[in-house]
Design an enzyme around this catalytic site. Structure first.
Site, PDB file in Angstrom:
ATOM      1  N   ARG A 122      12.212 -23.829  -5.431  1.00  0.00           N
ATOM      2  CA  ARG A 122      13.083 -22.916  -4.350  1.00  0.00           C
ATOM      3  C   ARG A 122      13.401 -21.779  -4.122  1.00  0.00           C
ATOM      4  O   ARG A 122      13.924 -21.273  -3.455  1.00  0.00           O
ATOM      5  CB  ARG A 122      14.627 -24.022  -4.963  1.00  0.00           C
ATOM      6  CG  ARG A 122      14.776 -25.280  -4.738  1.00  0.00           C
ATOM      7  CD  ARG A 122      16.293 -26.154  -5.679  1.00  0.00           C
ATOM      8  NE  ARG A 122      16.605 -27.170  -5.679  1.00  0.00           N
ATOM      9  CZ  ARG A 122      17.306 -27.887  -5.670  1.00  0.00           C
ATOM     10  NH1 ARG A 122      18.376 -26.591  -6.019  1.00  0.00           N
ATOM     11  NH2 ARG A 122      17.642 -29.253  -5.864  1.00  0.00           N
ATOM     12  N   GLU A 132       0.795  -1.417  -0.075  1.00  0.00           N
ATOM     13  CA  GLU A 132      -0.286   0.345  -0.104  1.00  0.00           C
ATOM     14  C   GLU A 132       1.092   1.553  -0.193  1.00  0.00           C
ATOM     15  O   GLU A 132       0.401   2.011  -1.127  1.00  0.00           O
ATOM     16  CB  GLU A 132      -0.926   0.007   1.197  1.00  0.00           C
ATOM     17  CG  GLU A 132      -2.018  -1.357   1.389  1.00  0.00           C
ATOM     18  CD  GLU A 132      -1.427  -2.242   2.154  1.00  0.00           C
ATOM     19  OE1 GLU A 132      -2.225  -2.908   2.958  1.00  0.00           O
ATOM     20  OE2 GLU A 132      -0.051  -2.332   1.788  1.00  0.00           O
ATOM     21  N   THR A 173      13.663 -43.064   2.207  1.00  0.00           N
ATOM     22  CA  THR A 173      13.456 -42.159   3.554  1.00  0.00           C
ATOM     23  C   THR A 173      13.286 -41.404   4.705  1.00  0.00           C
ATOM     24  O   THR A 173      12.495 -41.686   5.248  1.00  0.00           O
ATOM     25  CB  THR A 173      14.789 -42.924   4.774  1.00  0.00           C
ATOM     26  OG1 THR A 173      15.850 -44.150   3.874  1.00  0.00           O
ATOM     27  CG2 THR A 173      14.662 -42.980   5.740  1.00  0.00           C
ATOM     28  N   LEU A 174      13.333 -40.371   4.222  1.00  0.00           N
ATOM     29  CA  LEU A 174      12.736 -39.140   4.326  1.00  0.00           C
ATOM     30  C   LEU A 174      11.647 -38.647   5.235  1.00  0.00           C
ATOM     31  O   LEU A 174      10.977 -38.087   5.180  1.00  0.00           O
ATOM     32  CB  LEU A 174      14.005 -37.667   4.280  1.00  0.00           C
ATOM     33  CG  LEU A 174      13.713 -36.216   5.117  1.00  0.00           C
ATOM     34  CD1 LEU A 174      13.581 -36.678   6.094  1.00  0.00           C
ATOM     35  CD2 LEU A 174      15.235 -35.420   4.097  1.00  0.00           C
TER      36      LEU A 174
END
Length: 360
Positions: A178, A46, A291-292
């Site tokens: 990213r 603004e 795995t993660l």
């Protein structure tokens, strides 16, 4: 309001954990000013729009994607600037979920005789700030699990080779994400096998904070991540209390976060996201291995899944995107929303919100 949304998008990757906001000022059916929130700690949209006006904005209408703030933060309240400049009408895309605002900004405008219209392109304004809305309500980062796989569900060949499954267009979009997210998280195995930089390769893109889940602190000191941690903020999360070892990483520029609360000799991801949220990290792109991925889904911290699917077949015993112990019965599956489908070259990207986590 569409122009205000376009303006707001220019702040992507630069304002976290603040929201993306755009504003347009119209007088006598002409745009006389427009602006957006450019950087965290800088002027809000603004005030940027008012500053850009090439004629007196008194009597004009302001279109703004998010309710103007009415509290002092790093900058003064935007409602005060709107009132002082004689704006007669404000069109708001969506109310601010921040308890410090939450309708109070609109109320103050109305009490000062300014007409306020709400809910214009509300769905688009909400979608623009999915991360902010999640973070301001939960105080934890919005987490997207991202992976690339073949059409038969493999993330590598039987030899472990994975570069490249997806095409160049898909990889460019990953770097776009990213640039959007505050941080990127991987596990130790990804660092060892790929030795990635985990940076953003877009021109003028912002590198995300790199978070490594490394239970026993075995990240190679000669890895690209450690060697570049002076320039790119890196957090290594571990259970190790070895002060000499920790100092080696700290001397390289890494921030070592030692977790006290651990579950079955693993990083306690629920505890971790609380800690990361308290550090102002509002969003994480989870690019770790299978795995993660399972650990994150099991912990119930994943909000969205991105699956890049390439028209290739690897077959055999190669890894799939999500490992772990898996579920026992189909009724216990982690449920996702109907996927949004996008195409990047030959690849398909499926994006789904997590609707139901694993049962406790």
């Amino acid at each position: 309001m569409k122009i205000a949304l376009e303006m707001a998008e220019k702040g992507i990757g630069k304002v976290n954990p603040n929201p993306l906001v755009g504003a347009v000022i119209v007088k006598d059916n002409r745009i006389i000013g427009k602006g957006y929130h450019k950087t965290y700690g800088g002027l809000h949209a603004e005030r940027e729009a008012l500053k850009s006006c090439f004629e007196n904005p008194s009597g004009a209408t302001m279109y703004v994607t998010l309710e103007p703030c009415c509290h002092y933060g790093k900058t003064p309240p935007c409602v005060d600037a709107i009132i002082e400049n004689g704006i007669s009408r404000v069109v708001v895309g969506i109310r601010d979920p921040n308890p410090l605002v939450g309708g109070k900004g609109i109320d103050k405008l109305r009490k000062n005789g300014i007409a306020v219209v709400e809910g214009v392109l509300e769905a688009e304004c909400r979608s623009l700030n999915t991360i902010f809305f999640h973070y301001i309500k939960t105080k934890t980062p919005y987490i997207t699990l991202k992976y690339a796989m073949t059409i038969d569900g493999k993330i590598a060949t039987k030899t472990g080779a994975s570069r490249w499954i997806s095409g160049e267009d898909s990889r460019i979009n990953v770097h776009t994400d990213r640039n959007t997210y505050s941080a990127i998280m991987v596990g130790l195995n990804t660092v060892i096998s790929d030795d990635p930089l985990l940076n953003c390769r877009l021109e003028q893109g912002n590198d995300p904070i790199r978070i490594i889940c490394d239970t026993n602190l075995k990240t190679p000191l000669d890895s690209k991540i450690v060697k570049t941690s002076v320039d790119n903020k890196t957090i290594i999360v571990t259970k190790s209390h070895d002060e000499k070892l920790i100092k080696l990483y700290e001397d390289c520029g890494c921030d070592v976060l030692v977790q006290e609360s651990l579950d079955n000799d693993r990083i306690d991801l629920r505890n971790l996201v609380q800690e990361l949220g308290s550090r102002g990290i509002d969003s994480i792109l989870l690019e770790g291995g299978s795995t993660l991925a399972w650990s994150a889904l099991e912990a119930g911290i994943v909000d969205k899944v991105q699956a890049y699917i390439s028209p290739k077949i690897f077959g055999g015993i190669a890894k799939t995107p999500v490992a772990g112990k898996g579920i026992d019965f189909p009724d216990n599956a982690i449920r996702l929303s109907k996927p949004k489908v996008r195409y990047f070259g030959e690849d398909i990207l499926l994006e789904s919100e997590v609707l139901k986590c694993l049962p406790e």
